[in-house]
Write an enzyme that holds these catalytic residues in place. Structure first.
Site, short mmCIF file in Angstrom:
data_model
loop_
_atom_site.label_atom_id
_atom_site.label_comp_id
_atom_site.label_asym_id
_atom_site.label_seq_id
_atom_site.Cartn_x
_atom_site.Cartn_y
_atom_site.Cartn_z
CB CYS A 1 -0.84 -0.03 1.20
SG CYS A 1 -2.37 1.07 0.82
CD GLU B 1 -1.76 -6.23 5.05
OE1 GLU B 1 -1.22 -6.58 3.95
OE2 GLU B 1 -1.93 -5.12 5.44
CG HIS C 1 -3.61 -3.70 2.93
ND1 HIS C 1 -2.92 -2.93 3.85
CD2 HIS C 1 -4.43 -2.46 2.45
CE1 HIS C 1 -2.80 -1.64 3.88
NE2 HIS C 1 -3.61 -1.31 2.89
N1 GLN Z 1 -1.76 6.81 2.63
C1 GLN Z 1 -1.89 5.94 1.21
C2 GLN Z 1 -3.28 6.25 0.55
O1 GLN Z 1 -4.28 6.50 1.04
C3 GLN Z 1 -1.70 4.53 1.72
C4 GLN Z 1 -2.72 3.86 2.56
C5 GLN Z 1 -2.16 2.55 3.23
O2 GLN Z 1 -0.92 2.36 3.27
N2 GLN Z 1 -3.25 1.78 3.76
O3 GLN Z 1 -3.45 5.90 -0.36
#
Ligand code: GLN
Length: 538
Positions: free
Chosen positions: A383, A511, A509
């Site tokens: 992410c 995970e 994500h």
């Molecule tokens: N800050 C980034 C976004 O909003 C990544 C968010 C995250 O790592 N969950 O896209």
């Protein structure tokens, strides 16, 4: 059949209630019942999405896009199920509904009160989940500590449920700390006794007491807990510190948990069958090799902020027969020159650039991505980690000076990471990110495609930003391969570098979907690459 197991906590928070609840759920499931689990969080927030990880730990995202408590992650991993937003109940949601209903005039003529209106709403939500899931048994963990003011309506609702459902259909499990005084080495049960008294004061007599202690509870402690807690001796359980949380169900079952639950809930009397589970735990315990993974993030002082990633590494480790040692690296430590990066990362076998938000530590994450790319160290970017590795590539390979994410530098000359178009009109922060499971198409022949072994996958998301389409061409011309796209083909989900031992970035994500028996493919691939390439692994 509809039965409920309420799990409360005493003495202090983070005492392992969530693991105890998940373990009991697993035991009941292995006795042949359909089991589900609910977490109650008595805070006033509607969900955990707007809280700082230091306040709350990880925000766990469900398939249906709810931002929930990290205990839902434990339930999903222990039960091997996908839960939905209604499995995490908060004060904010309950009052929100009651107030909305009052405004609609549904309580016309009445004075709206905590008892019965708020408690009715709580019970309706719990029963609604049990009903919709068709669950024989629903585990309901009440967050916080007995004695907290905000937890009272929930405990009251639980008390009422025992009355309404019948004693054979509702069981109370209380989990409380038994500290050891370092001077005398003595186990002290008094705080636990007090917390039981607190529960009894509000009309709940626990049926089962689990003493959470660094060591196995000794006979004296068990005797005292039984006597003062007012439960038979065989309903006192020791939950002592063990190497892995996955041992806890086995530990409770060894002390007769399924027998006791069977008696209390008038169940079939079958013993829990945890043989498959115990094989996984053995593999974890017998792993002979060890690898070190650098975890680069900005909430590393509270590693619960990344609990699903930690667990995903444990799962992949079990399957590769390795122990994964984590080296937590605060991203800010990596700012201020390559020497600092080397100092912290030279002794790791591979690194993960962790998810996150905001400017603090972003340059450190960028430096870590550069280091991994140039040195050929296995890198998994998740992410925000994905986004910042793209920024690094844009700056140092493509040569776009000052490239950045507009989240960090709104005036950057090269906004390689930019707000999702549908986010531009949004003015509220709660629950408005791109959340939950979305379809991803993987490009054939890529690393991502090989790891997943299929072309279409679903992973969960939580973000507002993405790779800016204006920069796709130039990034690809310089060797970055986009290996995964969303179903519209307008959004990049995976990126990788072919001539690198392992360089995999994902906007998703993965995970959140990793399970002890079904590790997440990117984590499996990451460890596989470490085992193959790290000179330090024997
Ligand atoms: N800050 C980034 C976004 O909003 C990544 C968010 C995250 O790592 N969950 O896209």
């Amino acid at each position: 059949m509809r039965k409920y197991v309420f799990v409360t906590g005493g003495v202090l928070s983070s005492v392992g209630k969530g693991i105890a609840a998940a373990s009991i759920a697993l035991i009941l499931k292995s006795m042949g019942y359909s089991v589900t689990a609910i977490k109650i969080d008595p805070y006033v927030n509607v969900d955990s999405g707007t809280m700082n990880p230091y306040m709350h730990g990880e925000v766990f995202v469900t398939e249906d896009g709810a931002e929930t408590d990290l205990d839902l992650g434990h339930y999903e991993r222990f039960l091997d199920v996908n839960l939905t937003r209604d499995h995490n109940i908060t004060t904010g949601q309950v009052y929100g509904t009651v107030i909305e209903r009052e405004r609609r005039g549904e309580y016309l003529g009445q004075c709206v009160q905590i008892i019965p209106h708020v408690t009715d709403e709580i019970k309706a939500r719990i029963r609604g989940v049990a009903e919709r899931e068709g669950a024989d048994i629903t585990i309901v963990e009440i967050g916080g500590t007995v004695g907290d003011i905000e937890g009272l309506p929930f405990l009251e609702a639980a008390r009422q449920m025992r009355l309404e459902e019948g004693a054979r259909n509702v069981v109370f499990v209380h989990v409380a700390l038994v500290p050891i005084l370092s001077v005398t080495g003595e186990q002290k049960t008094k705080p636990l006794q007090h917390s039981v008294n607190e529960l009894r004061r509000i009309g709940i007599q626990p049926d089962i007491i689990i003493g959470r202690c660094d060591e196995p509870l000794n006979e004296t402690s068990i005797y005292k807990i039984a006597l003062f807690g007012n439960v038979p001796r065989e309903r006192v359980f020791s939950s002592h510190s063990v190497d892995t949380i996955y041992r806890v169900p086995l530990m409770l079952e060894e002390q007769g948990m399924s027998r006791v639950l069977s008696e209390l809930l008038a169940l079939n009397g079958r013993r829990a069958d945890l043989s498959e589970w115990s094989k996984l735990v053995k593999r974890f315990e017998e792993a002979s090799r060890e690898v070190t993974v650098g975890m680069v993030g900005k909430y590393v002082e509270l590693t619960d902020s990344y609990v699903s990633i930690k667990e995903a590494l444990v799962h992949a480790g079990i399957h590769h027969g390795v122990r994964v040692r984590l080296k937590w690296v605060e991203a800010e430590w990596l700012e201020g020159g390559e020497d600092r990066v080397k100092k912290y990362l030279d002794d790791v076998d591979g690194l993960i650039i962790l998810p996150g938000f905001g400017a603090r530590g972003a340059e450190g994450k960028i430096a870590a991505a550069k280091y991994a790319r140039e040195r050929g160290k296995p890198l998994l970017g998740i992410c925000f980690g994905f986004q910042l590795a793209i920024v690094e590539f844009a700056r140092n390979v493509v040569g776009l000076k000052g490239a950045n994410s507009t989240e960090i530098d709104p005036k950057t000359p090269h906004p390689v990471i930019d707000l999702l178009p549908e986010q531009r009109e949004i003015d509220r922060l709660g629950g408005t990110m791109r959340l939950g499971a979305y379809k991803i198409k993987l490009k054939q022949g890529t690393l991502a495609n090989r790891l997943y072994g299929r072309d279409i996958i679903y992973e969960r998301h939580r973000h507002r930003y993405e790779v800016n389409p204006r920069y796709w061409d130039v990034l690809q011309e310089h060797g970055l391969v986009f290996s995964g796209w969303d179903s519209s083909g307008r959004r990049i989900e995976f990126a990788e570098l072919p001539f690198h031992p392992f360089y995999l970035l994902t906007q998703a994500h993965p995970e959140f979907k990793s399970r002890p028996n079904r590790p997440s493919p990117p984590f499996m691939g990451f460890l596989e690459a470490i085992l193959k390439h790290s000179p330090r692994v024997g």
